[in-house]
Design a protein around this motif. Sequence first.
Motif, PDB file in Angstrom:
ATOM      1  N   LEU A 138      46.396 -94.787 -47.315  1.00  0.00           N
ATOM      2  CA  LEU A 138      46.437 -93.332 -47.402  1.00  0.00           C
ATOM      3  C   LEU A 138      45.769 -92.709 -46.185  1.00  0.00           C
ATOM      4  O   LEU A 138      46.245 -91.703 -45.655  1.00  0.00           O
ATOM      5  CB  LEU A 138      45.755 -92.877 -48.691  1.00  0.00           C
ATOM      6  N   GLY A 139      44.684 -93.315 -45.731  1.00  0.00           N
ATOM      7  CA  GLY A 139      44.017 -92.815 -44.538  1.00  0.00           C
ATOM      8  C   GLY A 139      44.926 -92.859 -43.316  1.00  0.00           C
ATOM      9  O   GLY A 139      44.977 -91.914 -42.517  1.00  0.00           O
ATOM     10  N   GLU A 140      45.679 -93.948 -43.193  1.00  0.00           N
ATOM     11  CA  GLU A 140      46.599 -94.070 -42.066  1.00  0.00           C
ATOM     12  C   GLU A 140      47.747 -93.081 -42.178  1.00  0.00           C
ATOM     13  O   GLU A 140      48.202 -92.510 -41.178  1.00  0.00           O
ATOM     14  CB  GLU A 140      47.126 -95.500 -41.993  1.00  0.00           C
ATOM     15  N   LEU A 141      48.236 -92.866 -43.392  1.00  0.00           N
ATOM     16  CA  LEU A 141      49.352 -91.946 -43.590  1.00  0.00           C
ATOM     17  C   LEU A 141      48.975 -90.502 -43.286  1.00  0.00           C
ATOM     18  O   LEU A 141      49.763 -89.740 -42.715  1.00  0.00           O
ATOM     19  CB  LEU A 141      49.860 -92.038 -45.026  1.00  0.00           C
ATOM     20  N   LEU A 142      47.775 -90.099 -43.682  1.00  0.00           N
ATOM     21  CA  LEU A 142      47.371 -88.697 -43.547  1.00  0.00           C
ATOM     22  C   LEU A 142      46.786 -88.370 -42.181  1.00  0.00           C
ATOM     23  O   LEU A 142      46.680 -87.184 -41.826  1.00  0.00           O
ATOM     24  CB  LEU A 142      46.365 -88.332 -44.639  1.00  0.00           C
ATOM     25  N   ALA A 143      46.418 -89.395 -41.425  1.00  0.00           N
ATOM     26  CA  ALA A 143      45.844 -89.140 -40.099  1.00  0.00           C
ATOM     27  C   ALA A 143      46.853 -88.394 -39.226  1.00  0.00           C
ATOM     28  O   ALA A 143      48.025 -88.779 -39.136  1.00  0.00           O
ATOM     29  CB  ALA A 143      45.454 -90.454 -39.439  1.00  0.00           C
ATOM     30  N   ASN A 144      46.392 -87.287 -38.621  1.00  0.00           N
ATOM     31  CA  ASN A 144      47.175 -86.482 -37.683  1.00  0.00           C
ATOM     32  C   ASN A 144      48.369 -85.765 -38.334  1.00  0.00           C
ATOM     33  O   ASN A 144      49.265 -85.293 -37.631  1.00  0.00           O
ATOM     34  CB  ASN A 144      47.661 -87.335 -36.497  1.00  0.00           C
ATOM     35  N   GLN A 145      48.366 -85.696 -39.667  1.00  0.00           N
ATOM     36  CA  GLN A 145      49.354 -84.888 -40.369  1.00  0.00           C
ATOM     37  C   GLN A 145      48.794 -83.483 -40.583  1.00  0.00           C
ATOM     38  O   GLN A 145      47.579 -83.296 -40.696  1.00  0.00           O
ATOM     39  CB  GLN A 145      49.706 -85.510 -41.713  1.00  0.00           C
ATOM     40  N   SER A 146      49.674 -82.490 -40.660  1.00  0.00           N
ATOM     41  CA  SER A 146      49.201 -81.114 -40.846  1.00  0.00           C
ATOM     42  C   SER A 146      49.062 -80.742 -42.315  1.00  0.00           C
ATOM     43  O   SER A 146      48.221 -79.907 -42.670  1.00  0.00           O
ATOM     44  CB  SER A 146      50.168 -80.138 -40.172  1.00  0.00           C
ATOM     45  N   THR A 147      49.876 -81.365 -43.181  1.00  0.00           N
ATOM     46  CA  THR A 147      49.949 -80.923 -44.569  1.00  0.00           C
ATOM     47  C   THR A 147      50.084 -82.117 -45.494  1.00  0.00           C
ATOM     48  O   THR A 147      50.806 -83.077 -45.183  1.00  0.00           O
ATOM     49  CB  THR A 147      51.158 -79.986 -44.784  1.00  0.00           C
ATOM     50  N   LEU A 179      40.403 -87.113 -46.770  1.00  0.00           N
ATOM     51  CA  LEU A 179      40.262 -85.963 -45.874  1.00  0.00           C
ATOM     52  C   LEU A 179      38.852 -85.881 -45.304  1.00  0.00           C
ATOM     53  O   LEU A 179      38.659 -85.589 -44.116  1.00  0.00           O
ATOM     54  CB  LEU A 179      40.601 -84.674 -46.629  1.00  0.00           C
ATOM     55  N   LYS A 180      37.881 -86.141 -46.142  1.00  0.00           N
ATOM     56  CA  LYS A 180      36.492 -86.115 -45.678  1.00  0.00           C
ATOM     57  C   LYS A 180      36.274 -87.178 -44.612  1.00  0.00           C
ATOM     58  O   LYS A 180      35.612 -86.922 -43.580  1.00  0.00           O
ATOM     59  CB  LYS A 180      35.550 -86.351 -46.859  1.00  0.00           C
ATOM     60  N   THR A 181      36.817 -88.368 -44.820  1.00  0.00           N
ATOM     61  CA  THR A 181      36.672 -89.443 -43.841  1.00  0.00           C
ATOM     62  C   THR A 181      37.368 -89.085 -42.530  1.00  0.00           C
ATOM     63  O   THR A 181      36.820 -89.293 -41.438  1.00  0.00           O
ATOM     64  CB  THR A 181      37.261 -90.751 -44.409  1.00  0.00           C
ATOM     65  N   LEU A 182      38.574 -88.552 -42.630  1.00  0.00           N
ATOM     66  CA  LEU A 182      39.318 -88.209 -41.412  1.00  0.00           C
ATOM     67  C   LEU A 182      38.624 -87.112 -40.617  1.00  0.00           C
ATOM     68  O   LEU A 182      38.621 -87.130 -39.379  1.00  0.00           O
ATOM     69  CB  LEU A 182      40.738 -87.772 -41.788  1.00  0.00           C
ATOM     70  N   ARG A 183      38.037 -86.150 -41.314  1.00  0.00           N
ATOM     71  CA  ARG A 183      37.343 -85.079 -40.599  1.00  0.00           C
ATOM     72  C   ARG A 183      36.143 -85.608 -39.837  1.00  0.00           C
ATOM     73  O   ARG A 183      35.714 -85.035 -38.834  1.00  0.00           O
ATOM     74  CB  ARG A 183      36.918 -83.993 -41.583  1.00  0.00           C
ATOM     75  N   GLY A 184      35.587 -86.708 -40.322  1.00  0.00           N
ATOM     76  CA  GLY A 184      34.466 -87.328 -39.621  1.00  0.00           C
ATOM     77  C   GLY A 184      34.880 -88.069 -38.369  1.00  0.00           C
ATOM     78  O   GLY A 184      34.026 -88.526 -37.596  1.00  0.00           O
ATOM     79  N   LYS A 185      36.190 -88.218 -38.153  1.00  0.00           N
ATOM     80  CA  LYS A 185      36.693 -88.932 -36.974  1.00  0.00           C
ATOM     81  C   LYS A 185      37.240 -87.986 -35.914  1.00  0.00           C
ATOM     82  O   LYS A 185      37.960 -88.407 -35.010  1.00  0.00           O
ATOM     83  CB  LYS A 185      37.797 -89.906 -37.399  1.00  0.00           C
ATOM     84  N   VAL A 186      36.913 -86.696 -36.026  1.00  0.00           N
ATOM     85  CA  VAL A 186      37.470 -85.715 -35.113  1.00  0.00           C
ATOM     86  C   VAL A 186      37.102 -86.025 -33.661  1.00  0.00           C
ATOM     87  O   VAL A 186      37.897 -85.819 -32.736  1.00  0.00           O
ATOM     88  CB  VAL A 186      37.001 -84.300 -35.505  1.00  0.00           C
ATOM     89  N   ARG A 187      35.888 -86.567 -33.413  1.00  0.00           N
ATOM     90  CA  ARG A 187      35.479 -86.872 -32.046  1.00  0.00           C
ATOM     91  C   ARG A 187      36.223 -88.068 -31.484  1.00  0.00           C
ATOM     92  O   ARG A 187      36.197 -88.317 -30.287  1.00  0.00           O
ATOM     93  CB  ARG A 187      33.975 -87.120 -31.996  1.00  0.00           C
ATOM     94  N   MET A 188      36.899 -88.816 -32.376  1.00  0.00           N
ATOM     95  CA  MET A 188      37.698 -89.959 -31.935  1.00  0.00           C
ATOM     96  C   MET A 188      39.147 -89.558 -31.704  1.00  0.00           C
ATOM     97  O   MET A 188      40.006 -90.402 -31.460  1.00  0.00           O
ATOM     98  CB  MET A 188      37.624 -91.069 -32.986  1.00  0.00           C
ATOM     99  N   VAL A 219      41.108 -88.093 -33.979  1.00  0.00           N
ATOM    100  CA  VAL A 219      41.904 -88.204 -35.192  1.00  0.00           C
ATOM    101  C   VAL A 219      41.896 -86.863 -35.920  1.00  0.00           C
ATOM    102  O   VAL A 219      40.824 -86.295 -36.168  1.00  0.00           O
ATOM    103  CB  VAL A 219      41.364 -89.310 -36.114  1.00  0.00           C
ATOM    104  N   GLY A 220      43.060 -86.360 -36.266  1.00  0.00           N
ATOM    105  CA  GLY A 220      43.148 -85.112 -36.986  1.00  0.00           C
ATOM    106  C   GLY A 220      43.335 -85.337 -38.479  1.00  0.00           C
ATOM    107  O   GLY A 220      43.806 -86.395 -38.918  1.00  0.00           O
TER     108      GLY A 220
END
Length: 465
Positions: free
Chosen positions: A124-133, A152-161, A163-164
Motif C-alpha cells: 500500500l505504501g508503494e501504491l500510494l507514494a506520489n499519488q495525488s488522491t 499517509l503518515k509514513t509517506l509524509r515523513g519521507k517528503v525530504r526524500m 516522496v509525495g
Amino acid sequence: MSSRYPTQPVSVYAKRRAKLARQLKAQGGGVALVQSGLEVMRNRDADYPFRVDSYFYYLTGFPEPEACLALVVSPRGDTRSLLFCRPKHLEREIWDGFRFGPESAQAAFGLDAAFSMDDFEEGLGELLANQSTVYLRMGEDDALESAVSDVLKTLRGKVRMGVGAPHVVRDLSQILDDLRLFKDKTELDIMRKAARISAQAHGHAMAACKPGMHEFEIEAELLYTFRKHGSEAPAYGSIVAGGANACVLHYRANDQRLNNGDLLLIDAGCELDCYASDITRTFPVNGRFSAAQQAVYEVVLNAQYAAIAATKPGARFNDPHDAAVKVLTQGLIDLKLLRMSLKDALDSKAYTRFYMHRTGHWLGMDVHDCGSYRDPSAKPSDGVAPHTSRKLEPGMVLTIEPGLYIRPGKGVPKRFENIGIRIEDDAIVTAKGCEVYTADAPKTVDDIHAVMKEGGRVSVARTRG
C-alpha cells in the motif's frame, strides 16, 4: 462461495473496472481501494458463513475473505488492477477448503497483478507514494481507513526524500453506487434466474400450507427450494407471518401456529451469485379467501397494478408510490375504514394508519440496493427542488410492494381485524415501461385458489405482471 468461481467471464468484471477507471480519470486519477470483508465469528469456534462485500465482488468476482482490490489510474487514464489476497496455505486448506492464492487468482480473475495480503501494508505504501488522491468507501471499513492513515503518515515523513503522499482522500461510494444502479445484461440474467427460483419457492409454500402447521414449516419449504435450485442462501431473513403477525412489517420469529381462517404473508427471496430477489405473497392458510380478506386483497392488488403502470422511463421514483397510495386510499374509503374524501385522506395522510411504508426500493446485489433516490441533477436554479426523486431509466431494478395492515382499533370492523396483506414483485425498467420478472409467483385470487387446491400443479399465466 467455492473454488468454482468466477461464475461469469472475467471480461464482465474488467468492463466494470474500466467504467470506474474512466470516472477516476475525470477526477485526475489516483488509487481506489475496495476490500472483500472478513469472516465473522458466530460463537466460540464457529464462523458465520462468509458473504463477500458487494462492491468488491461487483468489480472482481473474487469470492474470498481478506482481500483488497487496488485500482490504480493515472491522470492519462492508464489503469492497473491489483489484488491482495490470502496466500496459499496447504494446511489451512485441509481444514477450511481451497484458496486461490495470488498466482492463481491473477490468472483466474484477469487481474494485472496479485500479491499476498501479508504484504499489504508495504504494498500500500508503494501504491500510494506520489499519488495525488486515494479513494475509499468512507465510513464503511475502519480497518482500511486506519491502514491508509498510517501509510499517509509514513509517506509524509519521507517528503525530504522526494516522496509525495496523496493530499486528497475522496469517498468512492457515490461513484460506485451510480455504476451499480444500472444493471448490465449479466446482472439481469442472474436476477431473473434468482427470481424464478424464488417464485417456485412461493408456489411450493402455498401448495404445502395447511391449518395447524407452524410458520417455520413453511419457511423450511422456502429454504429447501432455494438450495435445491442452486441458491447460496436467502437474500434476507425470511418473513413468514400468519394472522396478526402479518401486521408486523419486519416479523422474524416464524414460530407460531397457522390457524384456519387466517392469512399468511411470506416475504422471502433467494440470493444467487450475490444477487437478491425479493417477493412477497399473501394467501389464506385454508386455501380460500374470506369475503373481507378478498376485498382488502383486491385493493392491494389493484394498487400494485397502478404502481406497475407508473414504472417507466422518465417517471420519477416516487410516481409508483403515489399511484399506489391513491388506489389504496380510495380502497380504504370504499371499505369504510376511512370516512372522508379522497382529497382529505391524501392531504392528511390518514392512510398511513394502514399503509406506513414506501412502495419500493432499489434491488441488486443487496436487497436494499445502493443508489440515491434523489435526482442527482436537481438544481433550484432550474426550478427543480433538491429533494425531488430521480427519474427512472432503463436498466434500473426496483421492487413494487404496496400493502395494507389493519390492526384492531377504533373504527375497524371485526371482519377486517388483523388482516395484513403485502404483494411484492421485482421489476426492470425497460425502454417502454417495465418488466415484472417475478410474475411466476401466483398472485391473483383465482391463481392462489387454484394452486392451493391443486397442490401447486397449476401453471400461472403472466397476464398482468
